[in-house]
Write a protein that holds these residues in place. Structure first.
Motif, PDB file in Angstrom:
ATOM      1  N   LEU A 199       0.820  -1.215   0.000  1.00 37.02           N
ATOM      2  CA  LEU A 199       0.000   0.000   0.000  1.00 37.02           C
ATOM      3  C   LEU A 199       0.855   1.266   0.000  1.00 37.02           C
ATOM      4  O   LEU A 199       0.556   2.228  -0.720  1.00 37.02           O
ATOM      5  N   ILE A 200       1.919   1.277   0.800  1.00 36.43           N
ATOM      6  CA  ILE A 200       2.775   2.462   0.843  1.00 36.43           C
ATOM      7  C   ILE A 200       3.524   2.623  -0.483  1.00 36.43           C
ATOM      8  O   ILE A 200       3.789   3.737  -0.938  1.00 36.43           O
ATOM      9  N   GLY A 201       3.847   1.496  -1.124  1.00 39.45           N
ATOM     10  CA  GLY A 201       4.428   1.577  -2.462  1.00 39.45           C
ATOM     11  C   GLY A 201       3.467   2.223  -3.442  1.00 39.45           C
ATOM     12  O   GLY A 201       3.864   3.012  -4.299  1.00 39.45           O
ATOM     13  N   MET A 202       2.179   1.911  -3.294  1.00 40.32           N
ATOM     14  CA  MET A 202       1.184   2.536  -4.160  1.00 40.32           C
ATOM     15  C   MET A 202       0.963   4.006  -3.792  1.00 40.32           C
ATOM     16  O   MET A 202       0.632   4.823  -4.652  1.00 40.32           O
ATOM     17  N   ALA A 203       1.170   4.345  -2.522  1.00 35.01           N
ATOM     18  CA  ALA A 203       1.135   5.758  -2.150  1.00 35.01           C
ATOM     19  C   ALA A 203       2.258   6.510  -2.853  1.00 35.01           C
ATOM     20  O   ALA A 203       2.064   7.604  -3.391  1.00 35.01           O
ATOM     21  N   ALA A 204       3.455   5.905  -2.882  1.00 36.88           N
ATOM     22  CA  ALA A 204       4.574   6.506  -3.618  1.00 36.88           C
ATOM     23  C   ALA A 204       4.258   6.560  -5.109  1.00 36.88           C
ATOM     24  O   ALA A 204       4.600   7.530  -5.792  1.00 36.88           O
ATOM     25  N   LYS A 216      -0.339  15.284  -5.085  1.00 38.39           N
ATOM     26  CA  LYS A 216       0.615  14.488  -4.325  1.00 38.39           C
ATOM     27  C   LYS A 216       0.100  14.187  -2.920  1.00 38.39           C
ATOM     28  O   LYS A 216       0.237  13.063  -2.418  1.00 38.39           O
ATOM     29  N   ILE A 217      -0.508  15.182  -2.283  1.00 40.52           N
ATOM     30  CA  ILE A 217      -1.036  14.964  -0.931  1.00 40.52           C
ATOM     31  C   ILE A 217      -2.206  13.995  -0.959  1.00 40.52           C
ATOM     32  O   ILE A 217      -2.304  13.081  -0.122  1.00 40.52           O
ATOM     33  N   LEU A 218      -3.103  14.149  -1.920  1.00 37.67           N
ATOM     34  CA  LEU A 218      -4.248  13.252  -2.031  1.00 37.67           C
ATOM     35  C   LEU A 218      -3.796  11.835  -2.382  1.00 37.67           C
ATOM     36  O   LEU A 218      -4.306  10.849  -1.823  1.00 37.67           O
ATOM     37  N   GLY A 219      -2.843  11.714  -3.292  1.00 37.93           N
ATOM     38  CA  GLY A 219      -2.326  10.402  -3.665  1.00 37.93           C
ATOM     39  C   GLY A 219      -1.663   9.693  -2.506  1.00 37.93           C
ATOM     40  O   GLY A 219      -1.706   8.468  -2.411  1.00 37.93           O
ATOM     41  N   THR A 220      -1.048  10.451  -1.614  1.00 35.88           N
ATOM     42  CA  THR A 220      -0.445   9.881  -0.414  1.00 35.88           C
ATOM     43  C   THR A 220      -1.511   9.429   0.571  1.00 35.88           C
ATOM     44  O   THR A 220      -1.423   8.341   1.160  1.00 35.88           O
ATOM     45  N   ALA A 221      -2.530  10.253   0.761  1.00 40.46           N
ATOM     46  CA  ALA A 221      -3.510  10.028   1.826  1.00 40.46           C
ATOM     47  C   ALA A 221      -4.329   8.757   1.642  1.00 40.46           C
ATOM     48  O   ALA A 221      -4.571   8.021   2.604  1.00 40.46           O
ATOM     49  N   LEU A 222      -4.759   8.454   0.427  1.00 40.84           N
ATOM     50  CA  LEU A 222      -5.693   7.349   0.223  1.00 40.84           C
ATOM     51  C   LEU A 222      -5.120   5.996   0.657  1.00 40.84           C
ATOM     52  O   LEU A 222      -5.742   5.291   1.464  1.00 40.84           O
ATOM     53  N   PRO A 223      -3.941   5.570   0.180  1.00 40.83           N
ATOM     54  CA  PRO A 223      -3.395   4.287   0.657  1.00 40.83           C
ATOM     55  C   PRO A 223      -3.019   4.308   2.133  1.00 40.83           C
ATOM     56  O   PRO A 223      -3.116   3.279   2.815  1.00 40.83           O
ATOM     57  N   VAL A 224      -2.570   5.465   2.646  1.00 45.72           N
ATOM     58  CA  VAL A 224      -2.181   5.544   4.049  1.00 45.72           C
ATOM     59  C   VAL A 224      -3.395   5.346   4.949  1.00 45.72           C
ATOM     60  O   VAL A 224      -3.329   4.624   5.960  1.00 45.72           O
ATOM     61  N   LEU A 276       5.954  -6.703  -5.033  1.00 46.40           N
ATOM     62  CA  LEU A 276       4.583  -6.420  -5.444  1.00 46.40           C
ATOM     63  C   LEU A 276       4.403  -5.043  -6.081  1.00 46.40           C
ATOM     64  O   LEU A 276       3.367  -4.781  -6.706  1.00 46.40           O
ATOM     65  N   VAL A 277       5.387  -4.178  -5.915  1.00 48.45           N
ATOM     66  CA  VAL A 277       5.309  -2.866  -6.573  1.00 48.45           C
ATOM     67  C   VAL A 277       6.429  -2.726  -7.608  1.00 48.45           C
ATOM     68  O   VAL A 277       6.183  -2.639  -8.802  1.00 48.45           O
TER      69      VAL A 277
END
Length: 295
Positions: A199-204, A216-224, A276-277
């Protein structure tokens, strides 16, 4: 002659109108394509690896400090919230502040380089083993030290009300519940770590895709938010919680945090991020990758 010239001019005008319509109808993308993101991962991994050691270590300290800030913010936002859905949402949003600071500042987080560095290595020949291992170990140690130093400063500041610490204890119990399951619990933490760094890889991945700060902030927030709500074990995040826990609570000792959570979670994080990423997308988009990383 005049009629032919007029016809040619008319044709030129029509072409200009067509070009204008195409420009209007096809605006520039506000995100990178997946193959471009894999390229960017590789570039970032190479840049991190080739930094001087002092820069690597200082950026690792910084990333660890952001993890403690994220952990503290997640606890503060969740204090007094009874509805589970809102509780998880606010807690996840709180921690996403820490990850946003890491991703945007370029700080070196162990679980992020589990994605970035393999993306570089999968697309080049030869493995510089000594420098790779040194970088990975220094980033991990730097993250722990940075997380603990910020926890010390926060404790010395005396800033938090009494309601913070009972809430922190609940978080620690939630993270350490696997210890009661013995060997099975140890492997459960490992598998949970695989999911967490996926999930954190997908946040990156999402953060790298975005081309503006809001994205960038929204893309970080969803998987976190998802990994926090699911109680998936992310070693870097847990460094923040455990650093506060060692100083504020005597329920668990530091070696229990390390042996029964951080060690299996870190192994799982490495598997989740690298395979996986990084590996998955590197091979899926192998034909589309146009950088010189592997040349």
């Amino acid at each position: 002659m005049d009629s032919e010239e007029n016809m040619r001019q008319s044709e030129v005008n029509k072409n200009k109108e067509t070009d204008t319509k195409q420009t209007i109808d096809h605006p520039g993308r506000q995100f990178y394509l997946p193959s471009q993101i894999v390229d960017e991962f590789g570039e970032k991994g190479r840049d991190h690896l080739h930094k001087p050691f002092r820069a690597q270590f200082l950026l690792a300290l910084t990333a660890g400090s952001f993890m403690t800030f994220g952990a503290v913010f997640s606890v503060l936002l969740a204090v007094g919230i009874e509805t589970k859905g809102i509780y998880h949402l606010l807690s996840g949003l709180g921690f996403s502040a820490g990850y946003s600071m890491v991703f945007i500042s370029g700080a070196v987080l162990f679980t992020e380089i589990n994605v970035l560095l393999p993306s570089y290595l999968f697309n080049k020949s030869g493995l510089m083993k000594k420098s790779i291992y040194k970088f990975w170990i220094s980033s991990y140690i730097g993250n722990i030290i940075g997380a603990f130093l910020v926890a010390v400063l926060i404790q010395w500041s005396g800033s938090f009300a009494g309601t913070f610490y009972p809430e922190l204890d609940l978080y620690l119990e939630h993270k350490m519940k696997f210890m009661d399951h013995g060997v099975k619990g140890w492997f459960q933490v490992l598998i949970s770590g695989v999911i967490a760094n996926w999930l954190i890889g997908m946040a990156a991945f999402l953060t790298t895709s975005a081309r503006d700060l809001t994205g960038k902030i929204l893309g970080t927030a969803l998987p976190v938010v998802l990994f926090v709500a699911g109680n998936f074990q992310h070693s870097a995040a847990n460094m923040g919680y455990f650093s506060m826990g060692v100083l504020a609570s005597d329920k668990y000792s530091w070696y229990e945090y390390i042996l029964f959570n951080l060690v299996p979670a870190s192994i799982g994080n490495l598997i989740g991020g690298a395979i996986l990423v990084s590996l998955l997308f590197s091979y899926a988009y192998k034909e589309d990758i146009q950088t010189s990383l592997g040349k």
